[in-house]
Design an enzyme around this catalytic site. Structure first.
Site, short mmCIF file in Angstrom:
data_model
loop_
_atom_site.label_atom_id
_atom_site.label_comp_id
_atom_site.label_asym_id
_atom_site.label_seq_id
_atom_site.Cartn_x
_atom_site.Cartn_y
_atom_site.Cartn_z
CB SER A 232 78.11 -77.29 -38.28
OG SER A 232 79.44 -77.09 -37.94
CG HIS A 374 80.53 -80.75 -34.91
ND1 HIS A 374 80.21 -79.46 -34.55
CD2 HIS A 374 80.54 -80.77 -36.26
CE1 HIS A 374 80.05 -78.74 -35.64
NE2 HIS A 374 80.23 -79.52 -36.70
C1 GCU Z 1 84.51 -77.05 -39.65
C2 GCU Z 1 84.53 -75.56 -39.48
C3 GCU Z 1 83.36 -75.08 -38.62
C4 GCU Z 1 82.06 -75.64 -39.13
C5 GCU Z 1 82.14 -77.14 -39.26
C6 GCU Z 1 80.93 -77.81 -39.88
O1 GCU Z 1 84.83 -77.68 -38.44
O2 GCU Z 1 85.76 -75.20 -38.94
O3 GCU Z 1 83.30 -73.66 -38.61
O4 GCU Z 1 81.01 -75.24 -38.29
O5 GCU Z 1 83.24 -77.47 -40.09
O6 GCU Z 1 80.24 -77.20 -40.67
O7 GCU Z 1 80.69 -78.99 -39.56
#
Ligand code: GCU
Length: 395
Positions: A232, A374
């Site tokens: 992420s 995620h």
């Molecule tokens: C949030 C953010 C993302 C990122 C994520 C993470 O959702 O909007 O851009 O990738 O956090 O780091 O888990």
């Protein structure tokens, strides 16, 4: 009154989900044209590897630096490594544990990076290594292994014959608007004033380069085979690092989404405006010019992936993580292929997104869409290890 509150609450939920639903609708992706990777700023067509390496690649690096991630200062006065803990019989006797403090000095300031590293005990030669940028809890990097998580499954990596190491992003730049400058940026205060100055994501990538400085001195590690892994926001940093620091052999970017592996021009899920509003301290100030103005950005994320060529890049998404735009991520890695072709590498990823849990493998490029949310899981690591293994064996 309570009923009124409940109604307001319901209305808010409906409005927000309507907004999100809209954003997750493929039919609402408006027409866009990706900037051309293979035409230089002077209008010259790039048909050869040397023109890519000496001209276009450098132009793109500068465009990403000036407009997205900020500069990556490399001058410092000195760097010191201290092994603070050594256990020759870790993980029940199958690994060597080293904890290392890496300290970097510049102009009377210093920053410290704590590295936790396991190498296979009975390795006959220096081990290839997976380095994880840890953007989650420190329980994910427990050297004692009392806490074990899939986010950094050190045992799984060791059992596959690889070494693995991890550092935490907060050592470089705390992941908060109020305090991100309390790390690397103390060494480079001039960056804070520059519109293309380094911010948190750049600082995390910078930290991985300092870890590489250390790894090059450690005989138990094959520093020519170090893979960077990031999830992420950590995946965004991993891709930027890979573009900058060619000592890294390959990159695994998990669910990296907007300003990671996904095309920004699709405006699907997270957008530049959303990311810059929630995380104004991640990217350089210039990036804010592209809020709701994606088409003016001189780069898109397929170009970031292409900056790794000819080295391998493997990106992932999860079925329940539309925010990170799985289709847009797959399109980006596919769109990076023409640069790999300049190196004589035919990567022939299929044109359409692969089904869940069926990795699309066209080394040096790879992609999978994992069933689920995620995250970075044992499934992902298993695929990363296999991919690296097959790739290294063919070298
Ligand atoms: C949030 C953010 C993302 C990122 C994520 C993470 O959702 O909007 O851009 O990738 O956090 O780091 O888990």
């Amino acid at each position: 009154m309570n009923r009124f509150k409940a109604l307001v609450g319901l209305a808010l939920i409906l409005i927000t989900s309507a907004a999100f639903a809209q954003n997750y609708d493929e039919k609402l992706v408006t027409k866009y044209t990706l900037p051309d990777m293979l035409t230089t700023l002077n209008g010259k067509k790039v048909k050869r590897k040397d023109v890519w390496e000496h001209t276009r690649r450098l132009e793109l690096l500068k465009l990403f630096e000036d407009n997205v991630y900020g500069q990556m200062p490399q001058d410092f006065d000195s760097i010191k490594y201290q092994i603070t803990h050594l256990d020759n019989s870790a993980m029940g006797g199958k690994a060597v544990l080293k904890e290392i403090d890496i300290k970097v000095f510049r102009q009377q300031q210093s920053v410290g990076i704590h590295l936790v590293m396991f190498t296979p005990l009975h390795a006959r030669q220096a081990s290839p290594l997976f380095l994880l940028i840890n953007n989650r809890g420190k329980n994910n990097m427990d050297p004692s292994r009392i806490s074990k998580t899939e986010f950094w499954p050190a045992e799984q990596v060791i059992d596959s014959g690889y070494a693995t190491a991890v550092f935490h992003v907060s050592d470089l730049a705390p992941d908060r608007k109020e305090s991100y400058a309390n790390g690397v940026l103390r060494l480079y205060p001039e960056q804070l004033k520059a519109p293309n100055g380094m911010k948190a994501i750049g600082a995390w990538a910078w930290g991985a380069s300092r870890v590489m400085d250390y790894l090059q001195t450690d005989k138990s590690v094959d520093a020519k085979k170090v893979a960077i892994v990031g999830h992420s926001r950590g995946g965004k940093a991993a891709l930027w690092l890979m573009a900058q620091d060619r000592r890294f052999a390959m990159c695994f970017a998990s669910c990296s989404g907007n300003t990671g592996a996904a095309l920004t021009r699709r405006r699907f899920g997270e957008t530049i405006e959303k990311i810059n509003t929630t995380f104004p301290y991640w990217f350089c100030d210039n990036y804010k010019k592209y809020n709701n103005n994606e088409d003016d950005l001189p780069v898109d994320q397929h170009m970031l992936i292409a900056l790794s060529a000819p080295r391998p890049v493997y990106t992932t998404n999860a079925t329940k993580d539309k925010w990170a735009d799985p289709s847009g991520s797959y399109m980006a890695i596919k769109a990076a292929e023409p640069v790999y072709e300049l190196y004589g590498i035919k990567s022939a990823l299929d044109a359409s997104l692969p089904p869940a849990n069926k990795p699309a493998l066209q080394p040096p490029l790879g992609y999978h869409l994992r069933e689920g949310i995620h995250d970075l899981t044992a499934y992902d690591w298993d695929k990363f290890i296999r991919f690296a293994h097959n790739y290294y064996q063919k070298q």
